[in-house]
Design an enzyme around this catalytic site. Structure first.
Site: not given
Ligand code: M6R
Length: 611
Positions: A2, A75, A102
């Site tokens: 991300c 993402w 993460g």
């Protein structure tokens, strides 16, 4: 995976956050969102499913202003890519907002605990839990930075987070554990981002946050502490990348721009890593010297995706030119086994981003077992660069297209020069042979320029064949890793099914796939394997496959190939780079003809920072 951006200053944060997200969109593009604190002190949140454009349109119609804010492009890991799962996430009372890159590994346990405490969760994400955990501490009277620090010690996994709270509207708190975060230093304003390209228009002065560090960022100051609460003096680095390096500069796509940048990148690499007088390699290696590495007994190279293909190529270069036994593994596999490593074995980690979770984990395993670690990496200040005993930078500039192009050829050039230098130090090569190899490299930039000038034929083939849904790529020896890379490029950006094989393996199974009209991309080199390749092409042609042959000696394909792509003549050792560039163009034009989003292919992210 991300992208994270944050700004605190005196001008409106919204355009800065959107611009940063645009520059980070290659890291993930499932959904996007920002939060700013308005003049009245109220947090204003906006999140949209899908690509950034949705968020931009929404903000255009209903603007939000404030001089401090954070943003995120996602993402998806936990939860579908919907608006409710988009970041920023907030605590129950809306006092804390968090963006996160993460994965929280103790997600289930924390979620259960929060639910048991009566917490109302509004998303399926792990990130929301972080916001609730921080907010609970604020409710107990803990100050914001201390609350974040305490929570960092509770969550397991990997994270880069940026936290904003209306209770402390003058500061951003950022923290990292195995996910990159960089603080950008401005005049009367400061920034945070998960990657340098987001900061290029605003500043070149950055602080790379280290693992287990937390920073309190106000518009005039940055204070860093460890997760143990010890203050750390910030180390300021200067970014050398030009501010336009991360822009398209007139090209339709970043990928195309990056393909066209390769001659320049390779010229610069040669200037940095060779002695121009003697025409010999002299790697600009940070850390241990090449001499120190030349005494290893064995090399174990690892990486992921395209970088893994670089490792295969590095093996050929190193075994051929330096005669050091070299093994290659996928980083994701290496991390799961007990490799034969140790002091005599050199670990060679190749990575564009230097942040790929599997590559970093494999690197740790090698080091733990006593191996020294050499990194070949494009991003300065990245985790791999910090982890490795020595590093050679590929100096390819920011690579924004998700499909790796210039970073790949940069890796090939560096590993080639490394092999030649190791060969010299070990007495495998004499100076004349080494200098002739360097001269072959020096010809590459111009050869690539010629190839690019002559790309019309590749466009025509791509247009003619763009509807084909299955492709085979074949190569031998020096060109086998390039066949794999060509197939990966095509499948990741065009969604056509493509497989790369060593041509000699065809008879052992894949030949069963051949059907009339199936495109077979055959890479024919100049070395002794050319005749064998011709025989393999014959076999495919006899089964009515459609042959696209690449060679610098087109007569080798007479009567064999339906389409011939003539490449500039080069030596067997350097021609893999030319074949690689031609296959990048083929993949690009096929994907473009199929109407695919070349720079942001579905389901992918530029750097894979989760396992
Ligand atoms: O940043 P890294 O080089 O470690 O990334 C490794 C792979 O994720 C990357 O090469 C990926 O395969 C690319 N999408 C290939 O074009």
């Amino acid at each position: 995976m991300c992208g994270i951006i944050g700004h605190v200053g005196t001008t409106c944060s919204t355009p800065i956050l959107l611009d940063g997200l645009r520059r980070l969109e290659y890291r993930g593009y499932d959904s996007a969102g920002i939060v700013v604190i308005s003049e009245s002190g109220a947090p204003l949140l906006r999140r949209c499913e899908g690509k950034l454009r949705g968020l931009e349109n929404s903000l255009f119609e209903n603007p939000m202003t404030g001089t401090i804010g954070i943003g995120h492009t996602r993402w998806a890991t936990h939860g579908k890519p919907t608006e409710r799962n988009a970041h920023p996430h907030r605590g129950e009372n809306g006092r804390v907002y968090v963006v996160h890159n993460g994965i929280v590994e103790n997600f289930a346990e924390l979620r259960e605990r929060l639910l048991a405490e009566g917490c109302q969760l509004t998303s399926d994400t792990d990130t929301e839990l972080i916001a609730h955990l921080i907010e609970k501490r604020l409710d107990d009277g803990v100050k914001l930075a201390e609350a974040v620090r305490q929570v960092c010690r509770v969550i397991r996994g990997s994270f880069g987070i940026a936290v904003l709270s209306a209770t402390h509207p003058d500061r951003l708190i950022v923290a990292r554990l195995r996910s990159p975060l960089v603080v950008g230093l401005g005049e009367n304003e400061n920034f945070v981002a998960s990657d340098v390209p987001a900061l290029l228009p605003y500043t070149r002065r950055v602080i790379y946050l280290q693992d287990e560090q937390l920073a309190v960022v106000t518009r005039t100051a940055v204070a860093i502490q460890t997760f143990d609460g010890k203050a750390v003096a910030p180390e300021v680095s200067e970014i050398k990348w030009d501010r336009h390096a991360a822009e398209k500069e007139g090209f339709r796509h970043y990928m195309l721009k990056e393909i066209y940048e390769q001659p320049r990148v390779l010229r610069e690499l040669l200037a940095i890593h060779t002695d121009r007088g003697e025409r010999l390699p002299r790697l600009d290696m940070v850390g241990e010297s090449v001499d120190g590495l030349a005494h290893c007994n064995r090399i174990l190279a690892f990486g992921c995706g395209t970088a893994w293909h670089s490792c295969l190529m590095a093996r050929t270069f190193i075994e051929e030119l330096a005669r050091i036994p070299t093994e290659v593994d996928y980083a994701s596999e290496l991390r799961g086994r007990r490799p034969f490593a140790g002091p005599g074995v050199l670990g060679l980690a190749i990575s564009q981003s230097g942040e790929t979770a599997d590559t970093l984990a494999a690197a740790m395993i090698m080091r733990k077992q006593g191996s020294r670690l050499l990194g070949i990496c494009n991003v300065e200040g990245s985790s791999l660069v910090r982890e490795a005993d020595s590093v050679v930078h590929t100096h390819s500039g920011p690579e924004i297209g998700v499909a790796s192009t210039k970073a790949f050829t940069g890796q090939l050039m560096v590993s080639f020069l490394l092999a030649v230098e190791l060969g010299l130090r070990r007495g495998v090569l004499d100076k004349d042979r080494a200098a002739s190899l360097v001269r072959a490299c020096e010809r590459l930039p111009e050869q690539i320029e010629n190839l690019l000038l002559d790309s019309e034929k590749i466009q025509q083939i791509a247009w003619e064949l763009h509807q084909k849904t299955d492709w085979l790529y074949l190569g031998r020896r020096w060109l086998y890793p390039i066949a794999l890379e060509g197939a990966l490029k095509l499948k990741e950006i065009s969604y056509a099914h493509a497989e790369g094989y060593p041509a000699g393996e065809m008879k052992h199974g894949p030949i069963a796939l051949l059907e009339p009209g199936l495109p077979v991309v055959a890479l024919v080199g100049t070395g002794p394997s050319a005749d064998k390749m011709r025989a393999n092409i014959q076999e495919a042609k006899a089964r009515d496959a459609l042959i696209i042959g690449l060679s610098s000696e087109p007569h080798l394909l007479d009567g064999l190939a339906h389409h011939v792509l003539e490449l500039p003549a080069s030596r067997v050792e350097t021609e893999p780079i030319l074949h690689a560039v031609a296959l990048q163009l083929l993949a690009y034009y096929v994907a473009d003809a199929r109407g695919c989003d070349v720079d942001q292919p579905r389901n992918l992210a530029k750097s894979v920072t989760v396992e």
